[in-house]
Scaffold this motif. Structure first.
Motif, PDB file in Angstrom:
ATOM      1  N   ASP A  34      -4.227  -0.322  -4.513  1.00 23.24           N
ATOM      2  CA  ASP A  34      -4.660   0.262  -3.229  1.00 23.24           C
ATOM      3  C   ASP A  34      -6.043  -0.253  -2.831  1.00 23.24           C
ATOM      4  OD1 ASP A  34      -2.341   1.633  -2.967  1.00 23.24           O
ATOM      5  OD2 ASP A  34      -3.169   3.623  -3.401  1.00 23.24           O
ATOM      6  N   GLU A  35      -6.892  -0.413  -3.838  1.00 24.29           N
ATOM      7  CA  GLU A  35      -8.243  -0.904  -3.526  1.00 24.29           C
ATOM      8  C   GLU A  35      -8.183  -2.330  -2.970  1.00 24.29           C
ATOM      9  OE1 GLU A  35     -12.121  -0.990  -6.138  1.00 24.29           O
ATOM     10  OE2 GLU A  35     -10.955   0.830  -6.517  1.00 24.29           O
ATOM     11  N   GLU A  43      -6.717  -2.154   0.579  1.00 21.28           N
ATOM     12  CA  GLU A  43      -7.682  -1.677   1.585  1.00 21.28           C
ATOM     13  C   GLU A  43      -8.662  -2.797   1.949  1.00 21.28           C
ATOM     14  OE1 GLU A  43      -9.387   2.063   0.356  1.00 21.28           O
ATOM     15  OE2 GLU A  43      -7.426   3.040   0.355  1.00 21.28           O
ATOM     16  N   TYR A  59       0.835  -1.219   0.000  1.00 23.91           N
ATOM     17  CA  TYR A  59       0.000   0.000   0.000  1.00 23.91           C
ATOM     18  C   TYR A  59       0.864   1.261   0.000  1.00 23.91           C
ATOM     19  CZ  TYR A  59      -4.168   2.701   1.564  1.00 23.91           C
ATOM     20  OH  TYR A  59      -5.226   3.567   1.666  1.00 23.91           O
ATOM     21  N   THR A  60       2.019   1.183   0.652  1.00 19.49           N
ATOM     22  CA  THR A  60       2.871   2.371   0.767  1.00 19.49           C
ATOM     23  C   THR A  60       4.021   2.346  -0.245  1.00 19.49           C
ATOM     24  OG1 THR A  60       4.155   1.230   2.472  1.00 19.49           O
ATOM     25  CG2 THR A  60       2.388   2.659   3.239  1.00 19.49           C
ATOM     26  N   THR A  85       3.148  -4.871  -6.731  1.00 20.94           N
ATOM     27  CA  THR A  85       4.019  -3.809  -6.211  1.00 20.94           C
ATOM     28  C   THR A  85       5.372  -4.326  -5.731  1.00 20.94           C
ATOM     29  OG1 THR A  85       3.179  -4.128  -3.959  1.00 20.94           O
ATOM     30  CG2 THR A  85       2.011  -2.526  -5.343  1.00 20.94           C
ATOM     31  N   SER A 120       2.685   1.292  -6.000  1.00 18.46           N
ATOM     32  CA  SER A 120       1.245   1.090  -5.771  1.00 18.46           C
ATOM     33  C   SER A 120       0.437   1.936  -6.759  1.00 18.46           C
ATOM     34  CB  SER A 120       0.879   1.470  -4.336  1.00 18.46           C
ATOM     35  OG  SER A 120       1.081   2.849  -4.130  1.00 18.46           O
ATOM     36  N   LYS A 177      -2.057   7.667   4.110  1.00 21.76           N
ATOM     37  CA  LYS A 177      -2.071   6.210   3.917  1.00 21.76           C
ATOM     38  C   LYS A 177      -1.869   5.465   5.237  1.00 21.76           C
ATOM     39  CE  LYS A 177      -1.570   4.980  -0.816  1.00 21.76           C
ATOM     40  NZ  LYS A 177      -0.872   4.254  -1.864  1.00 21.76           N
TER      41      LYS A 177
END
Ligand code: NAP
Ligand code: ZN
Length: 369
Positions: A213-214, A217, A203-204, A257, A208, A299
């Motif tokens: 990201d979706e 999450e 995510y970070t 990623t 990404s 984030k």
């Protein structure tokens, strides 16, 4: 532009193997790869064998995979699969057997010879495509069933090193909480933290995208539901299936990623101190998140919200509770590790500058030196 590539067909639910038995008809002879005990203890090996028997598919079993498998032992597995004339692989277990299966699938079709050396597995340029593979994970952590990575112990370089190839994505994966329900609590906790690290590092990560990201999450929201269970050690079969789901989502994120320095700095902890992969990552996560917060506060706040923590410090307290350990470290050895870890490509996708001084500082603070 390729947005999301998820080539693995994932099946999930109670009795998922029996209910979808025809999905195992992808060859005439299966080579089953598992650990010394995980296939049997989880019940997955019996379920797979029953289904193969009912379909009239022959199989042989390679149940010798060690934790953090070495390149030499997976080559031995590859030669055995070749000798058995297997035309597909079924990996059953945690990340170690699932990663070993990928290398075995490559070597079975590409034995070492004039034009292929043991280490050419790192070049993703195989003359013959690897054997097709099916995964049955018995830990909820690595997400190896939906990644193109296989992490092998490389004694030559005194570290763990991953190879990546789209040709080793599993064709199918079968997730049933029956297989990780009776796992010892310390393994459930270590592997849970590994999945958290995949989600947070993905995510970070500089690589990404809104799509990854979706997925991240979603994965964080799923994993966040199990904080209390990780403390109490109480799980239902449905909980365990959902944990496998969250871990699979985390694998999907890092398939796109990659990971960052938490993983590359965790490898020497495993190689030199025999610290399990998930715990090694967890020991470094707090210092990583603190620095990432300075670059990506929104984030990190979202991560905390989805996992159910009020601060990075409260997440760190959870990690200390679920990942106890008493190893001692020496500054000189850590300086030596940093010389290597700083060269890993993971440093280039880290949200903050991960140079020698920064990584050394993260090691020192994380390992209380
Ligand atoms: P693991 O090394 O596969 O297994 C750890 C221990 O758990 C082993 O002793 C294993 O027994 C036992 N175990 C597994 N399932 C069990 C069950 N259902 N019941 C009882 N015991 C069980 O651990 P892991 O954390 O899942 O995998 C770690 C490996 O995955 C590392 O090599 C790591 O580098 C790699 N990894 C790969 C990726 C990727 O993207 N491919 C990502 C992260 C990590 P046995 O010894 O009998 O199997
Ligand atoms: Zn990992």
């Amino acid at each position: 532009m390729e947005k999301l590539l998820v080539p693995t067909k994932v099946f999930m639910g109670n009795d998922v193997i029996k209910e979808n038995s025809r999905e195992f008809q992808i060859g005439k002879k299966a080579f089953i790869v598992t650990g010394k005990s995980s296939g049997e203890k989880s019940g997955a090996l019996k379920d797979v064998c029953d289904v193969l028997f009912s379909l009239g598919i022959e199989y042989s079993i390679f149940d010798k995979v060690n934790n953090n498998p070495s390149i030499e032992e997976v080559y031995e597995g590859g030669m055995e699969a070749k000798k058995e004339n297997a035309d597909f692989i079924i990996g059953i277990g945690g990340g170690s057997p699932l990663d070993a299966s990928k290398a075995i699938a490559v070597y079975a079709k590409n034995p070492v010879g004039d034009d292929f050396s043991l280490y050419d597995i790192y070049n993703d340029n195989f003359k013959n495509p690897p054997l097709p593979m099916i995964a049955v994970p018995t830990t909820a952590g690595t997400g190896s069933e939906t990644t193109q990575y296989s992490i092998l112990t490389l004694h030559k370089e005194k570290t763990k090193k991953s190879f990546a190839s789209k040709s080793v994505f599993y064709k199918k994966a079968f997730l049933d909480g029956k297989y990780n329900l009776n796992i010892p609590l310390f393994i459930a906790r270590n592997t849970y933290v590994d999945a958290l690290c995949h989600l947070i590092e993905g995510y970070t990560n500089k690589k990404s995208t809104p799509d990854t990201d979706e997925v991240a999450e979603k994965g964080l929201a799923v994993m966040g539901k199990f904080k209390e269970n990780m403390l109490s050690g109480e799980f239902t079969r449905e909980d365990c299936t959902e944990l496998l789901y969250g871990s699979m989502l985390a694998g999907t994120v890092i398939a796109h990623t990659g990971t960052t320095i938490v993983h590359s700095m965790g490898y020497p902890l495993t190689y030199y101190k025999n610290i399990p992969h998930g715990r090694a990552n967890g020991m470094l996560l707090y210092e990583y998140m603190k620095r990432t917060y300075e670059q990506l506060p929104e984030k990190i706040n979202k991560v905390l919200e989805l996992l159910g923590y009020t601060s990075v410090l409260s997440l760190s307290e959870f990690l200390s509770t679920v990942l106890p350990g008493d190893e001692k470290f020496d500054l000189e050895e850590i300086k030596e590790w940093t010389q290597t870890t700083v060269k890993a490509k993971n440093a280039t996708v880290c949200p903050f500058t991960a140079d020698y001084d920064t990584e050394l500082e993260i090691f020192k603070k994380s390992l209380e030196l």
